[in-house]
Design a protein around this motif. Structure first.
Motif, mmCIF file in Angstrom:
data_model
loop_
_atom_site.group_PDB
_atom_site.id
_atom_site.type_symbol
_atom_site.label_atom_id
_atom_site.label_comp_id
_atom_site.label_asym_id
_atom_site.label_seq_id
_atom_site.Cartn_x
_atom_site.Cartn_y
_atom_site.Cartn_z
ATOM 1 N N VAL A 98 0.559 -1.389 -0.265
ATOM 2 C CA VAL A 98 -0.292 -0.031 -0.486
ATOM 3 C C VAL A 98 0.633 1.616 0.116
ATOM 4 C CG1 VAL A 98 -1.673 1.362 1.130
ATOM 5 C CG2 VAL A 98 -1.722 -1.149 1.750
ATOM 6 N N THR A 99 0.351 2.078 -1.235
ATOM 7 C CA THR A 99 1.674 3.034 -1.107
ATOM 8 C C THR A 99 0.898 3.972 -1.307
ATOM 9 O OG1 THR A 99 1.678 2.804 -3.328
ATOM 10 C CG2 THR A 99 3.593 1.625 -2.267
ATOM 11 N N VAL A 100 1.199 5.567 -1.320
ATOM 12 C CA VAL A 100 1.470 6.759 -2.045
ATOM 13 C C VAL A 100 2.400 7.030 -2.952
ATOM 14 C CG1 VAL A 100 1.897 7.985 0.246
ATOM 15 C CG2 VAL A 100 -0.404 8.631 -0.969
ATOM 16 N N HIS A 101 1.588 8.764 -3.802
ATOM 17 C CA HIS A 101 2.736 9.256 -4.070
ATOM 18 C C HIS A 101 2.604 10.801 -3.582
ATOM 19 C CE1 HIS A 101 1.267 6.589 -7.684
ATOM 20 N NE2 HIS A 101 2.563 7.324 -8.336
ATOM 21 N N ALA A 102 4.091 11.205 -3.886
ATOM 22 C CA ALA A 102 4.247 12.524 -3.178
ATOM 23 C C ALA A 102 3.263 13.788 -3.181
ATOM 24 C CB ALA A 102 5.793 13.059 -3.743
ATOM 25 N N GLN A 103 2.445 13.197 -4.604
ATOM 26 C CA GLN A 103 1.742 14.685 -5.072
ATOM 27 C C GLN A 103 0.267 14.297 -4.084
ATOM 28 O OE1 GLN A 103 3.326 13.091 -7.542
ATOM 29 N NE2 GLN A 103 4.807 14.109 -7.202
ATOM 30 N N ALA A 104 -0.268 13.557 -3.568
ATOM 31 C CA ALA A 104 -1.078 12.707 -3.035
ATOM 32 C C ALA A 104 -0.925 13.916 -1.691
ATOM 33 C CB ALA A 104 -1.519 12.190 -2.397
ATOM 34 N N THR A 105 -3.053 14.923 -1.447
ATOM 35 C CA THR A 105 -2.719 15.596 -1.236
ATOM 36 C C THR A 105 -2.394 14.922 0.772
ATOM 37 O OG1 THR A 105 -5.284 15.025 -0.207
ATOM 38 C CG2 THR A 105 -4.520 15.901 -1.532
ATOM 39 N N LEU A 106 -2.471 15.605 1.689
ATOM 40 C CA LEU A 106 -2.747 15.003 3.501
ATOM 41 C C LEU A 106 -3.952 14.644 3.695
ATOM 42 C CD1 LEU A 106 -1.389 17.990 5.509
ATOM 43 C CD2 LEU A 106 0.045 16.348 3.859
ATOM 44 N N ALA A 107 -4.604 15.104 2.890
ATOM 45 C CA ALA A 107 -5.912 14.256 3.557
ATOM 46 C C ALA A 107 -6.282 12.670 3.026
ATOM 47 C CB ALA A 107 -7.475 14.761 2.638
ATOM 48 N N GLU A 108 -5.829 12.605 1.741
ATOM 49 C CA GLU A 108 -5.844 11.264 1.072
ATOM 50 C C GLU A 108 -4.674 10.483 1.568
ATOM 51 O OE1 GLU A 108 -6.239 13.039 -3.835
ATOM 52 O OE2 GLU A 108 -4.610 12.687 -3.138
ATOM 53 N N ALA A 109 -3.869 10.716 1.782
ATOM 54 C CA ALA A 109 -3.156 9.544 2.814
ATOM 55 C C ALA A 109 -3.328 9.465 4.032
ATOM 56 C CB ALA A 109 -1.596 10.550 3.135
ATOM 57 N N ARG A 117 -5.568 0.389 7.734
ATOM 58 C CA ARG A 117 -5.181 0.809 8.767
ATOM 59 C C ARG A 117 -3.788 0.161 9.374
ATOM 60 N NH1 ARG A 117 -9.736 -3.390 12.339
ATOM 61 N NH2 ARG A 117 -11.666 -1.529 11.712
ATOM 62 N N ILE A 118 -3.290 1.446 9.110
ATOM 63 C CA ILE A 118 -1.589 1.205 9.275
ATOM 64 C C ILE A 118 -1.016 2.369 9.405
ATOM 65 C CG2 ILE A 118 -0.998 -0.484 6.888
ATOM 66 C CD1 ILE A 118 -1.317 1.772 5.338
ATOM 67 N N LYS A 119 0.171 2.566 10.399
ATOM 68 C CA LYS A 119 0.434 3.886 10.379
ATOM 69 C C LYS A 119 1.938 4.651 9.680
ATOM 70 C CE LYS A 119 0.570 1.508 15.040
ATOM 71 N NZ LYS A 119 1.384 1.136 16.533
ATOM 72 N N ARG A 120 2.151 3.713 8.326
ATOM 73 C CA ARG A 120 3.276 4.310 6.972
ATOM 74 C C ARG A 120 3.108 4.289 5.846
ATOM 75 N NH1 ARG A 120 8.007 6.286 9.652
ATOM 76 N NH2 ARG A 120 9.111 4.667 8.448
ATOM 77 N N LEU A 121 3.261 5.021 4.915
ATOM 78 C CA LEU A 121 3.449 4.522 3.763
ATOM 79 C C LEU A 121 4.721 4.870 2.762
ATOM 80 C CD1 LEU A 121 -0.186 6.195 3.168
ATOM 81 C CD2 LEU A 121 0.484 4.136 2.894
ATOM 82 N N PRO A 122 5.012 4.214 2.078
ATOM 83 C CA PRO A 122 6.399 4.184 1.053
ATOM 84 C C PRO A 122 5.242 5.331 0.398
ATOM 85 C CG PRO A 122 5.689 2.042 1.899
ATOM 86 C CD PRO A 122 4.180 2.234 2.051
ATOM 87 N N VAL A 123 6.212 6.274 0.119
ATOM 88 C CA VAL A 123 5.558 7.325 -1.112
ATOM 89 C C VAL A 123 6.919 6.966 -2.607
ATOM 90 C CG1 VAL A 123 5.945 9.339 -1.835
ATOM 91 C CG2 VAL A 123 5.803 8.472 0.772
ATOM 92 N N VAL A 124 6.033 6.927 -3.053
ATOM 93 C CA VAL A 124 6.587 6.252 -4.848
ATOM 94 C C VAL A 124 6.858 6.938 -5.890
ATOM 95 C CG1 VAL A 124 6.559 3.877 -3.760
ATOM 96 C CG2 VAL A 124 4.505 5.117 -4.985
ATOM 97 N N ASP A 125 7.171 6.572 -7.127
ATOM 98 C CA ASP A 125 7.224 8.351 -8.166
ATOM 99 C C ASP A 125 6.617 6.919 -9.147
ATOM 100 O OD1 ASP A 125 8.793 5.864 -9.175
ATOM 101 O OD2 ASP A 125 10.170 7.320 -9.328
#
Length: 213
Positions: A98-109, A117-125
């Motif tokens: 489960v990842t997120v992009h750097a351009q995602a909003t804080l609300a999306e993350a 139900r996770i505490k950390r997300l890898p940020v990927v391109d």
């Protein structure tokens, strides 16, 4: 550009601790303890994220230590049983990650973390290459924003955009915005409230307006 951080790239940790597929169980535990983190991205090749290994992935080894593994045959427990016997990151990790992009909003993350139900997300391109990591505590940094910075953005990006808004005033105390003054069109109040809440760092909003006659 707005003063407040609006995307994951504004708050994420750019130097991320990660492991390869062959990292040992013991090495993973050592890294989690040394860096005081709850999960590690698992990388392949030049840095593509292929999974995440977390404290939850490690716990089955302790949970089933004194149990007869043959007693557990339900499909819901098969994954935990497999991880109880795992010894490398590739065997332990949750995949696909489960990842997120750097351009995602804080609300999306924040929504991704809450739903999964996770505490950390890898940020990927776009190629799945690791760019950093964003955690719950990173997302909460916006609430440390100075009151005057919040008030200034509310005045410039919200109040200044409203018609007949010259009589509106904004005060911020501990992240709580108080709007006072007068407003000709009371129908704009809900719009005003939503716009203020969208400013990063706002904890709550109080409205004390008079209607112009």
């Amino acid at each position: 550009m707005p003063d407040s951080p609006h995307t994951v790239s504004d708050v994420m940790t750019h130097t991320a601790i990660a492991v390869g597929r062959d990292a040992s169980f013991k090495k993973i535990v050592e890294l989690l303890g040394e860096w005081k983190i709850s999960a590690l991205p698992v990388l392949e090749g030049e840095g593509r994220v292929i999974g995440v290994v977390s404290e939850a992935d490690l716990l089955p080894k302790e949970e089933f230590r004194d149990e007869d593994l043959g007693l557990y045959e339900s499909r819901s427990r098969l994954a935990d049983l497999a991880k109880a016997g795992a010894v490398t990151a590739g065997e332990l990790m949750s995949s696909p990650p489960v990842t997120v992009h750097a351009q995602a909003t804080l609300a999306e993350a924040a929504r991704i973390m809450a739903r999964r139900r996770i505490k950390r997300l890898p940020v990927v391109d776009d190629l799945g290459m690791l760019q950093g990591v964003v955690s719950r505590s990173d997302l909460l940094k916006v609430f440390l924003r100075a009151d005057e910075d919040i008030a200034d953005e509310v005045r410039r990006s919200v109040i200044a955009q409203l018609p007949a808004a010259a009589e509106l005033r904004a005060r911020v105390d501990d992240g709580v915005v108080t709007l006072s003054g007068s407003l000709r069109e009371t129908a704009l109040v809900p719009v005003l409230a939503r716009a203020v809440r969208a400013v990063e760092g706002v904890i709550d909003i109080r409205i004390d307006l008079r209607r112009e006659t």
